[in-house]
Structures are given as C-alpha cells and as structure tokens.
Motif scaffolding. Structure first.
Motif, PDB file in Angstrom:
ATOM      1  N   VAL A 210      21.615 -40.033 -24.658  1.00 15.83           N
ATOM      2  CA  VAL A 210      22.154 -40.909 -23.617  1.00 15.83           C
ATOM      3  C   VAL A 210      21.690 -40.411 -22.261  1.00 15.83           C
ATOM      4  CG1 VAL A 210      24.251 -41.841 -22.565  1.00 15.83           C
ATOM      5  CG2 VAL A 210      24.177 -41.400 -25.048  1.00 15.83           C
ATOM      6  N   PHE A 211      21.224 -41.349 -21.438  1.00 14.06           N
ATOM      7  CA  PHE A 211      20.865 -41.073 -20.048  1.00 14.06           C
ATOM      8  C   PHE A 211      21.787 -41.895 -19.158  1.00 14.06           C
ATOM      9  CE2 PHE A 211      17.119 -40.071 -22.457  1.00 14.06           C
ATOM     10  CZ  PHE A 211      16.582 -38.959 -21.812  1.00 14.06           C
ATOM     11  N   LEU A 212      22.665 -41.230 -18.443  1.00 12.08           N
ATOM     12  CA  LEU A 212      23.534 -41.914 -17.491  1.00 12.08           C
ATOM     13  C   LEU A 212      22.932 -41.749 -16.099  1.00 12.08           C
ATOM     14  CD1 LEU A 212      27.263 -42.348 -17.376  1.00 12.08           C
ATOM     15  CD2 LEU A 212      26.217 -41.380 -15.334  1.00 12.08           C
ATOM     16  N   VAL A 213      22.667 -42.865 -15.445  1.00 11.82           N
ATOM     17  CA  VAL A 213      22.031 -42.858 -14.128  1.00 11.82           C
ATOM     18  C   VAL A 213      23.107 -43.075 -13.071  1.00 11.82           C
ATOM     19  CG1 VAL A 213      20.187 -43.792 -12.703  1.00 11.82           C
ATOM     20  CG2 VAL A 213      19.978 -43.841 -15.204  1.00 11.82           C
ATOM     21  N   ASP A 214      23.422 -42.028 -12.350  1.00 13.67           N
ATOM     22  CA  ASP A 214      24.446 -42.081 -11.298  1.00 13.67           C
ATOM     23  C   ASP A 214      23.828 -42.718 -10.060  1.00 13.67           C
ATOM     24  OD1 ASP A 214      26.478 -41.748  -9.530  1.00 13.67           O
ATOM     25  OD2 ASP A 214      26.535 -39.565  -9.645  1.00 13.67           O
ATOM     26  N   ASP A 215      24.179 -43.977  -9.842  1.00 11.92           N
ATOM     27  CA  ASP A 215      23.539 -44.787  -8.799  1.00 11.92           C
ATOM     28  C   ASP A 215      24.298 -44.653  -7.479  1.00 11.92           C
ATOM     29  OD1 ASP A 215      22.109 -46.684  -7.371  1.00 11.92           O
ATOM     30  OD2 ASP A 215      23.100 -48.389  -8.331  1.00 11.92           O
ATOM     31  N   GLY A 216      24.190 -43.492  -6.851  1.00 16.09           N
ATOM     32  CA  GLY A 216      24.781 -43.301  -5.532  1.00 16.09           C
ATOM     33  C   GLY A 216      26.290 -43.393  -5.517  1.00 16.09           C
TER      34      GLY A 216
ATOM     35  N   THR B 210      17.228 -54.469  -6.819  1.00 16.19           N
ATOM     36  CA  THR B 210      18.687 -54.374  -6.913  1.00 16.19           C
ATOM     37  C   THR B 210      19.024 -52.966  -7.373  1.00 16.19           C
ATOM     38  OG1 THR B 210      18.820 -55.068  -9.237  1.00 16.19           O
ATOM     39  CG2 THR B 210      18.831 -56.809  -7.558  1.00 16.19           C
ATOM     40  N   GLY B 211      20.222 -52.519  -7.021  1.00 15.54           N
ATOM     41  CA  GLY B 211      20.621 -51.163  -7.365  1.00 15.54           C
ATOM     42  C   GLY B 211      20.630 -50.915  -8.859  1.00 15.54           C
TER      43      GLY B 211
ATOM     44  N   HIS C  77      14.010 -57.693  -8.452  1.00 18.21           N
ATOM     45  CA  HIS C  77      14.870 -58.327  -7.445  1.00 18.21           C
ATOM     46  C   HIS C  77      15.926 -59.238  -8.072  1.00 18.21           C
ATOM     47  CE1 HIS C  77      12.482 -61.862  -8.360  1.00 18.21           C
ATOM     48  NE2 HIS C  77      11.394 -61.163  -8.106  1.00 18.21           N
ATOM     49  N   ALA C  78      15.976 -59.293  -9.416  1.00 20.71           N
ATOM     50  CA  ALA C  78      16.854 -60.257 -10.076  1.00 20.71           C
ATOM     51  C   ALA C  78      18.314 -59.837  -9.981  1.00 20.71           C
ATOM     52  CB  ALA C  78      16.449 -60.422 -11.542  1.00 20.71           C
TER      53      ALA C  78
ATOM     54  N   ARG D 298      24.327 -63.388   3.687  1.00 22.42           N
ATOM     55  CA  ARG D 298      24.897 -62.219   3.033  1.00 22.42           C
ATOM     56  C   ARG D 298      24.232 -61.898   1.703  1.00 22.42           C
ATOM     57  NH1 ARG D 298      31.318 -63.531   3.509  1.00 22.42           N
ATOM     58  NH2 ARG D 298      31.257 -64.550   5.549  1.00 22.42           N
ATOM     59  N   GLY D 299      23.601 -62.887   1.077  1.00 30.07           N
ATOM     60  CA  GLY D 299      23.021 -62.646  -0.230  1.00 30.07           C
ATOM     61  C   GLY D 299      24.086 -62.286  -1.245  1.00 30.07           C
ATOM     62  N   ALA D 300      23.654 -61.558  -2.289  1.00 32.67           N
ATOM     63  CA  ALA D 300      24.590 -61.123  -3.329  1.00 32.67           C
ATOM     64  C   ALA D 300      25.134 -59.751  -2.972  1.00 32.67           C
ATOM     65  CB  ALA D 300      23.885 -61.084  -4.684  1.00 32.67           C
ATOM     66  N   ALA D 301      26.429 -59.582  -3.030  1.00 32.01           N
ATOM     67  CA  ALA D 301      27.056 -58.308  -2.674  1.00 32.01           C
ATOM     68  C   ALA D 301      27.788 -57.754  -3.878  1.00 32.01           C
ATOM     69  CB  ALA D 301      28.023 -58.510  -1.517  1.00 32.01           C
ATOM     70  N   TRP D 302      27.644 -56.431  -4.099  1.00 30.57           N
ATOM     71  CA  TRP D 302      28.324 -55.798  -5.218  1.00 30.57           C
ATOM     72  C   TRP D 302      28.435 -54.309  -4.955  1.00 30.57           C
ATOM     73  CZ3 TRP D 302      31.424 -57.478  -8.679  1.00 30.57           C
ATOM     74  CH2 TRP D 302      31.698 -56.770  -9.850  1.00 30.57           C
ATOM     75  N   LYS D 303      29.654 -53.789  -5.033  1.00 34.83           N
ATOM     76  CA  LYS D 303      29.929 -52.369  -4.888  1.00 34.83           C
ATOM     77  C   LYS D 303      29.279 -51.760  -3.649  1.00 34.83           C
ATOM     78  CE  LYS D 303      31.169 -51.235  -9.573  1.00 34.83           C
ATOM     79  NZ  LYS D 303      31.060 -50.286 -10.688  1.00 34.83           N
ATOM     80  N   GLY D 304      29.508 -52.417  -2.529  1.00 40.11           N
ATOM     81  CA  GLY D 304      29.065 -51.854  -1.261  1.00 40.11           C
ATOM     82  C   GLY D 304      27.627 -52.138  -0.892  1.00 40.11           C
ATOM     83  N   ARG D 305      26.895 -52.867  -1.736  1.00 40.23           N
ATOM     84  CA  ARG D 305      25.515 -53.223  -1.418  1.00 40.23           C
ATOM     85  C   ARG D 305      25.398 -54.729  -1.266  1.00 40.23           C
ATOM     86  NH1 ARG D 305      23.113 -49.461  -5.786  1.00 40.23           N
ATOM     87  NH2 ARG D 305      22.568 -47.560  -4.646  1.00 40.23           N
ATOM     88  N   THR D 306      24.639 -55.142  -0.267  1.00 35.82           N
ATOM     89  CA  THR D 306      24.338 -56.556  -0.077  1.00 35.82           C
ATOM     90  C   THR D 306      22.837 -56.722  -0.164  1.00 35.82           C
ATOM     91  OG1 THR D 306      26.257 -56.867   1.356  1.00 35.82           O
ATOM     92  CG2 THR D 306      24.519 -58.530   1.471  1.00 35.82           C
TER      93      THR D 306
END
Length: 385
Positions: free
Chosen positions: A69-75, A109-110, A225-226, A366-374
C-alpha cells in the motif's frame, strides 16, 4: 408535458440499459494459477478522522500474491501521514509506504497529482495491477482478491465497484441513494462491460487498473485537470483499447459521513457543472430535462386532483408510478424503506438546484473547490501536452 414525461419514463424503464436494476455485481471469476502483484494507491488529504476505520481494511487484505500500500499524503494539516504510519505499526499486514508529493502544479487537480506520485512510487515494484482507492473506503478482507480474479477472468483492464455510501442521517437517506441512481441512469452499468461499448465510467473509490493499460492510456497525466477523474480515467482507458467493468459493491463501503444537507450539497455541486462540460446550453437542457422527467408528474397529478385536468392527472400519476418503481431497487440495495420512493421528485429538485449552483460558482470564477483548494476553470491554465 405530462404525456411527454410518461413517454420519457417508459423509455427510461426499457431503453436505458435497465439502469434501475441493482444486480450488476462482480462478474463470474475464478482464481488464477499465479496471483499477480498489486500496488494499492491511496490519495489522502486531511483524512485522519476516517483512516482508523478504512486503512486497516486495506492493510488486512487476504491476498495470495505480492501486494503493498502506498498512501500519498496530499498536503494534509491534520496529521494524516502520522496516523497512517501509527496504524501500520499497530495493525501490521500489507507493507505501507507513506509519501508526499508537495503542492500540485498548475493544470493538475490535487487528487490526480497525488495519484501520479503514488503510481510513480509503485512502478519501482513493477506491479501488474494498481488499485486506486479513496481514503474513506473500507474493503472486505477478500476485496483485492475478488477484484483481481474478476479482472483476470474477464480480461478487463478496469474493474471498478461503486462503493456503498453511508446512509444514516435524514439527508443521507434522501440524497445518497438517488446519487447512485442518477449516476447509473447516466452511465448504465450493463452497457459499460460490453465489448466495444461507447459508454465509459468508473467509480473513483475503488478502481482496479491494469498497469499496462495505465501506461498505454497515460494515466493520470492525460486526465490531470479532470474534476470527475473516475469517468475521465475510464474514457482514457477505453479510447486506448481497454475493456471496462463497473458495478455495485457488496462489501466495499464508504465510511465518510455527510450528516448535513450542506455537506451533500458541496459534494454534488463541486463537479455537477463539470459533468456538463461547463456548457450553458447543456445546463439549460439538463434543467429542462429534470423538470420534465421528475417535476412534471407530481404537478400534473395535482392539476388533475385539484383542477379537474383528468387526462393530465392520469398521465402524471402513471409517470410518477414508473419513477417510484424504478427507484425501489436502489432503496432496497441501501436498505431504506420503500416510502422514500415517491419522494424522488423532491430529491431531483435538490439536485437541480445543486447543478445550477455549480454553474453559478463556475461563472463567478471559483471553479471546483474541495478541501481548501479551488481549481481554475478549464482553459485557464496552459496545456502541457
């Protein structure tokens, strides 16, 4: 309009791949003679609250071959990486590697930037398959085994299961089963598994992807970018000659709660306008279609009962009856009472408002916003390809 609504429902009942049936589960499978190696990639951003429930189910997979398993901690800012390492120390099981890719560059995208980093780490192990699964997804102990067996037996490049979402709060009961129902209506599962199918979709919470198919389709770079990354992934694999399968899960569950309407609203509205390719014409058509199919039947019935419009009332009642009947199997799948079926027009109206809200947010920049990212609107960043 009532006649048109009834005609639409009769067509949906018989001509849209029997989308309303819930019997599309993992296809027939047999255990392979040799179990291929698998790397599990889990993008995670601020998931410390759900990892104690979900991650042990991945580490505890009963898989006969080599897997890690590889868990990628995205910021993350809540200690997601530390929680994951501690769980691995305490629980054991499959090897766990926690990595961090840094902030995504423009045009990514993040989540897909995290997936790219995870796949890059996994490729050093030369796996035959990649399991892309979200941090809030809990898997039964034999989940990986059955996914690989199904992919090998059927010759599929993608085997994806629509995780069973949590349904406990009042709003979850009203909105969540309809979310999956609408998705299946748009992407009938029966069509996706056919050879040469034009319909392509996957469910991002659980996607088993053959590594060679990912390389051939340039996943995830080709879809970087999806916002609706699961459907984009499926289309890229299909367009590169791959075979897909998508169905409902029996023992793959989302543990993420959506207790309030605003939580569900945010989940839907962040990607609804992207689903319409950010087209005002498609938005108008969608609003008109939702109104005709879901809102006209109860209005026509009311006109018949209160205003004496007998024909309109009868047609509206017929359309509403077909609508509710097609929704019942999904309610049974989610173990919900049948009296929720006649409330589908209410839920559809909420989805209509969420879609309009998504478009308004987009056109306000604003585009798409999720968990502090727009994320920027498409075309706002240069294409690197």
């Amino acid at each position: 309009m009532a006649a048109g609504s009834l005609a639409a429902w009769l067509w949906l009942l018989l001509g849209q791949g029997f989308f309303w049936r819930t019997d599309v589960r993992l296809p027939p499978r047999r255990d392979p003679d040799d179990w291929p190696s698998v790397c599990v990639v889990v993008p995670a951003r601020d998931e410390a609250a759900v990892l104690p429930v979900s991650l042990p189910t991945l580490l505890g997979q009963d898989y006969p071959g080599r897997a890690e398993v590889f868990l990628v901690d995205d910021g993350s800012t809540d200690g997601t990486g530390e929680v994951a390492r501690e769980l691995a120390r305490r629980r054991g099981g499959l090897p766990l590697t926690v990595v961090s890719p840094g902030e995504p560059p423009a045009g990514w995208t993040g989540k897909l930037w995290a997936v790219r980093h995870g796949i890059g780490e996994a490729r050093a192990r030369a796996p035959e398959y990649l399991l892309l699964t979200d941090a809030d997804i809990a898997h039964a102990p034999d989940s990986l085994r059955t996914l690989v067996a199904a992919a090998r037996t059927g010759g599929f490049d993608v085997v994806s299961q629509m995780a069973r979402l949590r349904v406990e709060s009042l709003w979850e009961r009203l909105v969540v089963p309809a979310f999956v129902y609408f998705f299946a209506q748009l992407y009938p599962f029966r069509w996706i598994g056919r050879r040469g199918a034009r319909t392509a979709a996957a469910a991002g919470g659980c996607v088993l992807l053959r590594a060679e198919a990912a390389r051939r389709a340039r996943i995830p770079d080709a879809i970087r970018h999806a916002v609706i990354d699961d459907v984009a992934l499926a289309r890229a694999v299909r367009d590169s000659g791959g075979r897909l399968w998508l169905g409902l899960a029996d023992r793959v569950d989302s543990v993420r709660p959506y207790p309030r309407l605003r939580d569900l609203w945010r989940m839907v509205s962040r990607s609804a306008y992207a689903q319409l390719r950010h087209s005002p014409l498609l938005l108008l058509g969608t609003v008109a279609g939702l109104a005709l199919v879901y809102l006209v039947p109860p209005v026509a019935l009311a006109a018949g009962v209160l205003g004496g419009a007998t024909a309109a009332g009868a047609l509206g009642a017929g359309a509403w009856l077909v609508m509710a009947g097609t929704y019942l199997p999904m309610l049974r799948y989610y173990r919900q009472p049948p009296w929720l079926a006649p409330l589908l027009p209410v839920t559809a109206f909420l989805y209509l408002l969420m879609t309009v809200d998504s478009a308004v947010r987009h056109h306000r920049g604003r585009g798409a916003a999720w968990k502090g990212r727009t994320y920027a609107r498409p075309g706002a960043v240069p294409d690197e390809s």
